[in-house]
Scaffold this active site. Structure first.
Site, mmCIF file in Angstrom:
data_model
loop_
_atom_site.group_PDB
_atom_site.id
_atom_site.type_symbol
_atom_site.label_atom_id
_atom_site.label_comp_id
_atom_site.label_asym_id
_atom_site.label_seq_id
_atom_site.Cartn_x
_atom_site.Cartn_y
_atom_site.Cartn_z
ATOM 1 N N ASP A 11 -12.930 13.381 17.843
ATOM 2 C CA ASP A 11 -13.662 13.755 16.643
ATOM 3 C C ASP A 11 -12.714 13.540 15.454
ATOM 4 O O ASP A 11 -11.497 13.393 15.636
ATOM 5 C CB ASP A 11 -14.071 15.229 16.756
ATOM 6 C CG ASP A 11 -14.823 15.753 15.557
ATOM 7 O OD1 ASP A 11 -15.488 14.954 14.874
ATOM 8 O OD2 ASP A 11 -14.741 16.970 15.313
ATOM 9 N N ASP A 176 -13.829 19.811 17.812
ATOM 10 C CA ASP A 176 -13.654 21.224 17.479
ATOM 11 C C ASP A 176 -14.963 22.008 17.558
ATOM 12 O O ASP A 176 -14.957 23.238 17.453
ATOM 13 C CB ASP A 176 -13.035 21.388 16.083
ATOM 14 C CG ASP A 176 -13.941 20.856 14.980
ATOM 15 O OD1 ASP A 176 -14.661 19.862 15.218
ATOM 16 O OD2 ASP A 176 -13.924 21.420 13.877
#
Length: 212
Positions: A11, A176
């Site tokens: 990410d 996350d």
């Protein structure tokens, strides 16, 4: 037993670059956007902000709709972009070196819910200390606004698997967002939920993916 890792899928926000949502809320409020908290959630946007990240509206139409909702036709595109950029805090220097090290042994990919305002900066020489853009650090970058959907929609994962040929079972996915990690695991990826304040080098060393 887990398959041997061949691919790393990162990410962007909260993993590569540290984020501060409150900074963005403050900046969008400063330039006159009402009820910004209704549109910017922790891991996924809403309304025109989500449409922008899913590529459903282009920058000009995003700016136009932003001004309409704010009731002010004089807000500049630069000011609107500054709200998005206020999310971004820093990229610790070690992460650039970490990405280079990982690419010596693995295919390294990016999968980000993002938009043209942030990527305009990321794809410039201002992205890194050595003047290299984001895509210089990855084998390929997969961006929500280009693909047409955003995590945690399974479709975005199906797209990258088909495009890259990666086997999810041989891919470590780092994000996350809890919902993103959960859908990644459900689709067969090896997963790790990142705390943006932790040292990512330790994550790879502890898993035996990099030497100390």
């Amino acid at each position: 037993m887990s398959k041997k890792i061949k691919n790393i899928l990162f990410d962007f926000g909260g993993v590569i670059v540290s984020l501060n949502k409150q900074n963005a809320l403050n900046r969008f409020t400063e330039i006159g956007f009402p009820n910004i908290e209704d549109y910017l959630n922790k891991f996924r946007q809403e309304g025109i902000f989500l449409e922008y990240e899913e590529g459903k509206i282009d920058p000009e139409n995003f700016y136009k709709e932003f001004r309409r909702l704010a009731g002010n036709d004089n807000i500049s595109a630069e000011d609107i972009d500054s709200g998005w950029m206020a999310f971004l805090v820093e990229i610790p220097d070690y992460k650039f070196e970490l990405l280079k090290e990982l690419r010596k042994k693995y295919n390294v990919y990016l999968l980000s819910n993002t938009n043209p305002s942030i990527m305009g900066w990321a794809y410039s020489k201002d992205f890194s200390p050595e003047g290299l853009p984001l895509d210089a650090f990855f084998d390929k970058c997969y961006l929500s606004f280009k693909i047409g959907c955003a995590k945690p929609d399974p479709e975005i994962f199906h797209h990258i698997v088909k495009d890259s040929g990666m086997d999810p079972a041989e891919t470590l996915f780092l994000d996350d967002g809890k919902a993103n990690v959960e859908i990644g695991a459900a689709l067969g990826f090896q997963t790790y939920q990142v705390d943006q304040n932790e040292d990512l080098r330790k994550v790879f060393v502890d898993r035996g993916l990099l030497d100390k």
